[in-house]
Design an enzyme around this catalytic site. Structure first.
Site, PDB file in Angstrom:
ATOM      1  N   CYS A 113       1.001  -1.232   0.045  1.00 36.73           N
ATOM      2  CA  CYS A 113      -0.073  -0.066   0.122  1.00 36.73           C
ATOM      3  C   CYS A 113       0.751   1.405  -0.032  1.00 36.73           C
ATOM      4  O   CYS A 113       0.259   2.130  -0.416  1.00 36.73           O
ATOM      5  CB  CYS A 113      -0.717  -0.082   1.238  1.00 36.73           C
ATOM      6  SG  CYS A 113      -1.756  -1.654   1.251  1.00 36.73           S
ATOM      7  N   HIS A 258      -4.018   6.807   1.191  1.00 40.10           N
ATOM      8  CA  HIS A 258      -4.116   5.619   0.541  1.00 40.10           C
ATOM      9  C   HIS A 258      -5.502   4.941   0.729  1.00 40.10           C
ATOM     10  O   HIS A 258      -6.069   5.188   2.084  1.00 40.10           O
ATOM     11  CB  HIS A 258      -3.294   4.394   1.212  1.00 40.10           C
ATOM     12  CG  HIS A 258      -3.662   3.202   0.824  1.00 40.10           C
ATOM     13  ND1 HIS A 258      -4.138   2.427  -0.346  1.00 40.10           N
ATOM     14  CD2 HIS A 258      -3.624   1.920   1.833  1.00 40.10           C
ATOM     15  CE1 HIS A 258      -4.339   1.333   0.002  1.00 40.10           C
ATOM     16  NE2 HIS A 258      -4.282   0.878   1.106  1.00 40.10           N
ATOM     17  N   ASN A 288     -10.154  -1.170  -2.342  1.00 36.28           N
ATOM     18  CA  ASN A 288      -8.815  -0.830  -1.992  1.00 36.28           C
ATOM     19  C   ASN A 288      -7.926  -1.404  -3.166  1.00 36.28           C
ATOM     20  O   ASN A 288      -7.698  -2.674  -3.380  1.00 36.28           O
ATOM     21  CB  ASN A 288      -8.487  -1.542  -0.797  1.00 36.28           C
ATOM     22  CG  ASN A 288      -7.078  -1.323  -0.200  1.00 36.28           C
ATOM     23  OD1 ASN A 288      -6.011  -1.055  -0.983  1.00 36.28           O
ATOM     24  ND2 ASN A 288      -6.716  -1.545   0.994  1.00 36.28           N
TER      25      ASN A 288
HETATM   26  N1  ACO Z   1     -19.338 -10.161   5.320  1.00 31.15           N
HETATM   27  C1  ACO Z   1     -20.007 -10.410   6.210  1.00 31.15           C
HETATM   28  N2  ACO Z   1     -19.443 -10.848   7.683  1.00 31.15           N
HETATM   29  C2  ACO Z   1     -18.202 -10.759   7.471  1.00 31.15           C
HETATM   30  C3  ACO Z   1     -17.231 -10.451   6.380  1.00 31.15           C
HETATM   31  C4  ACO Z   1     -17.917 -10.021   4.980  1.00 31.15           C
HETATM   32  N3  ACO Z   1     -17.181  -9.710   4.030  1.00 31.15           N
HETATM   33  N4  ACO Z   1     -16.243 -10.429   6.901  1.00 31.15           N
HETATM   34  C5  ACO Z   1     -15.941 -10.802   8.060  1.00 31.15           C
HETATM   35  N5  ACO Z   1     -17.138 -10.848   8.373  1.00 31.15           N
HETATM   36  C6  ACO Z   1     -17.612 -11.435   9.887  1.00 31.15           C
HETATM   37  C7  ACO Z   1     -16.786 -12.030  10.796  1.00 31.15           C
HETATM   38  O1  ACO Z   1     -16.970 -13.429  10.210  1.00 31.15           O
HETATM   39  C8  ACO Z   1     -17.071 -11.984  12.130  1.00 31.15           C
HETATM   40  O2  ACO Z   1     -18.339 -12.763  12.424  1.00 31.15           O
HETATM   41  P1  ACO Z   1     -18.422 -13.591  13.658  1.00 31.15           P
HETATM   42  O3  ACO Z   1     -18.577 -12.351  14.722  1.00 31.15           O
HETATM   43  O4  ACO Z   1     -19.414 -14.250  13.586  1.00 31.15           O
HETATM   44  O5  ACO Z   1     -17.097 -14.215  14.202  1.00 31.15           O
HETATM   45  C9  ACO Z   1     -17.826 -10.723  11.965  1.00 31.15           C
HETATM   46  O6  ACO Z   1     -18.095 -10.336  10.650  1.00 31.15           O
HETATM   47  C10 ACO Z   1     -16.712  -9.478  12.539  1.00 31.15           C
HETATM   48  O7  ACO Z   1     -15.591  -9.774  11.973  1.00 31.15           O
HETATM   49  P2  ACO Z   1     -14.274  -8.836  12.317  1.00 31.15           P
HETATM   50  O8  ACO Z   1     -13.043  -9.295  11.666  1.00 31.15           O
HETATM   51  O9  ACO Z   1     -14.234  -8.582  13.922  1.00 31.15           O
HETATM   52  O10 ACO Z   1     -14.864  -7.736  11.756  1.00 31.15           O
HETATM   53  P3  ACO Z   1     -14.408  -5.899  11.986  1.00 31.15           P
HETATM   54  O11 ACO Z   1     -15.462  -5.179  12.713  1.00 31.15           O
HETATM   55  O12 ACO Z   1     -13.137  -5.799  12.522  1.00 31.15           O
HETATM   56  O13 ACO Z   1     -14.364  -5.552  10.514  1.00 31.15           O
HETATM   57  C11 ACO Z   1     -12.583  -5.126   8.593  1.00 31.15           C
HETATM   58  C12 ACO Z   1     -13.286  -6.261   9.592  1.00 31.15           C
HETATM   59  C13 ACO Z   1     -13.568  -4.408   8.032  1.00 31.15           C
HETATM   60  C14 ACO Z   1     -11.723  -5.859   7.966  1.00 31.15           C
HETATM   61  C15 ACO Z   1     -11.931  -4.359  10.002  1.00 31.15           C
HETATM   62  O14 ACO Z   1     -11.052  -4.848  10.790  1.00 31.15           O
HETATM   63  C16 ACO Z   1     -11.031  -3.253   9.216  1.00 31.15           C
HETATM   64  O15 ACO Z   1     -11.482  -2.125   8.771  1.00 31.15           O
HETATM   65  N6  ACO Z   1      -9.742  -3.426   9.257  1.00 31.15           N
HETATM   66  C17 ACO Z   1      -8.893  -2.592   8.627  1.00 31.15           C
HETATM   67  C18 ACO Z   1      -8.154  -3.243   7.643  1.00 31.15           C
HETATM   68  C19 ACO Z   1      -8.354  -2.671   5.971  1.00 31.15           C
HETATM   69  O16 ACO Z   1      -9.315  -1.945   6.070  1.00 31.15           O
HETATM   70  N7  ACO Z   1      -7.543  -3.165   5.496  1.00 31.15           N
HETATM   71  C20 ACO Z   1      -7.623  -2.815   4.007  1.00 31.15           C
HETATM   72  C21 ACO Z   1      -6.314  -3.598   3.323  1.00 31.15           C
HETATM   73  S1  ACO Z   1      -5.064  -2.979   4.131  1.00 31.15           S
HETATM   74  C22 ACO Z   1      -4.449  -1.658   3.879  1.00 31.15           C
HETATM   75  O17 ACO Z   1      -4.584  -1.016   2.856  1.00 31.15           O
HETATM   76  C23 ACO Z   1      -3.787  -0.764   4.979  1.00 31.15           C
END
Ligand code: ACO
Length: 331
Positions: A113, A258, A288
């Site tokens: 990234c 980014h 992304n």
């Molecule tokens: N659709 C539906 N449900 C989903 C999905 C999906 N696509 N993905 C995960 N879930 C579920 C999980 O299985 C989990 O279910 P459970 O509670 O039954 O176990 C629930 O949703 C919550 O999952 P978490 O991983 O805890 O979700 P979180 O609220 O942390 O959101 C996310 C995940 C969006 C990835 C978040 O952590 C985030 O915004 N992270 C930042 C990372 C990012 O954006 N990276 C981009 C690439 S890296 C970069 O460019 C820097």
């Protein structure tokens, strides 16, 4: 003193639009979950076998056209991607071949990234030292064909899109504009928090059928850990860029982070106290696109007149490695 100036920008995204609703045919997810967690509404995915250098070529040609230049006018290529055409050689040489400009050097940047900023730092230094006059810098990604689009991969698959952004940098002696600074950081302690584990030379042999079975050839991300660091590191990087140049946030016309996730962008905006019009966001349309996200957003901001000659633009990125950085450019 020589400075690197931004001559032109260009971008290309595949025509095929994949909405959040489209994703539900392959995995258990919903439009609501994806929008709420990431801000993404749709992304572009390639059709068939299209490589990172294919997208890069189209973005580069658009940047060349806008600059009124031919490919033969370029002195070197810097290409950032985490989805190269091949394990080796780097995708830069494939781009060079497609542009028909044999002979000029091609550098591949592997900083995910932050790849565009790492590439910018090199291009800036080469121009400043007089090594090269005109540099094509491209960020390009084809994520879609490497994602796990089943429910097992949904936490990462919904986030990524394909696309390429290109800039052409030139040389100026006008001290009032150009690239003012690029600051870069990395902390390898977090390498496994966001990575593609296999194939790799850590394994012997480096490619094994079991890696595929175990899902090691798909991107792995600890989303919360990435989020936690990104929302601290990007504002820090922006402040450091401003401090180093004796400037303040008020001097900046637009911050282009980014495009990792809309919630990360909102946190960066809040930490820096920026009004909505001073932070770029297009993740709802492209997802992304990793190394391509900053040059795509930069191009759109130039194109729609949000930024113009004389404006101060701040770029910032955070991603796998972890690596992060910032750059200040006076257009
Ligand atoms: N659709 C539906 N449900 C989903 C999905 C999906 N696509 N993905 C995960 N879930 C579920 C999980 O299985 C989990 O279910 P459970 O509670 O039954 O176990 C629930 O949703 C919550 O999952 P978490 O991983 O805890 O979700 P979180 O609220 O942390 O959101 C996310 C995940 C969006 C990835 C978040 O952590 C985030 O915004 N992270 C930042 C990372 C990012 O954006 N990276 C981009 C690439 S890296 C970069 O460019 C820097």
């Amino acid at each position: 003193m020589l400075r690197a100036e931004l001559i032109s920008t260009g971008f290309y995204v595949p025509e095929r639009v994949i909405t959040n609703q489209d994703l539900t045919q392959w995995m258990d997810t919903s439009d609501e979950w994806i929008r709420q967690r990431s801000g993404i509404e749709e992304r572009r995915w390639v059709e068939g076998a299209v490589s990172a250098s294919d997208l890069a070529k189209l973005a580069a040609e658009r940047a060349l056209e806008r600059a009124g230049l031919q490919a033969a006018d370029l002195d070197c290529i810097v290409l950032a991607t985490l989805t190269p055409d091949a394990y080796f050689p780097g995708a830069g040489v494939f781009l060079q071949r497609k542009l028909g400009i044999a002979g000029i050097p091609c550098l591949d940047v592997r900083n995910q990234c932050s790849g565009f900023l790492y590439g910018l730092s090199v291009a800036d230094a080469w121009i400043k030292t007089g090594a090269y006059r005109r540099v094509l810098l491209v960020g390009t990604e084809v994520h879609s064909t490497g994602l796990d689009v089943s429910t097992a991969g949904r936490d990462t698959a919904v986030l990524f899109g394909d696309g390429a952004g290109a800039v052409i940098l030139g040389r100026t002696e006008d001290a009032s504009r150009g690239v003012l600074s690029v600051h870069l950081w990395a902390d390898g302690k977090y390498a496994e928090k966001l990575w593609l584990e296999a194939p790799g030379s850590r394994f012997n042999p480096w490619l094994q059928a079991s890696q595929i079975e175990q899902g090691l050839t798909r991107p792995y991300m600890e989303g919360r850990e990435v989020f936690k660091h990104a929302v601290v590191r990007m504002p820090e990087a922006v402040r450091e860029a401003l401090r180093a140049n004796g400037l303040t946030v008020d001097d900046v016309a637009l911050v282009i982070p980014h495009q990792a996730n809309q919630r990360i962008t909102q946190a960066v905006q809040k930490a820096l106290g920026l009004p909505d019009e001073k932070i770029a966001s297009n993740i709802h349309r492209y997802g992304n696109t990793t190394a391509a996200s900053i040059p795509i957003a930069l191009h759109e901001a130039v194109e729609d007149g949000r930024i113009k000659r004389g404006d101060l633009v701040c770029l910032t990125a955070f991603g796998s490695g972890f690596t992060w950085g910032s750059a200040l450019i006076r257009l």
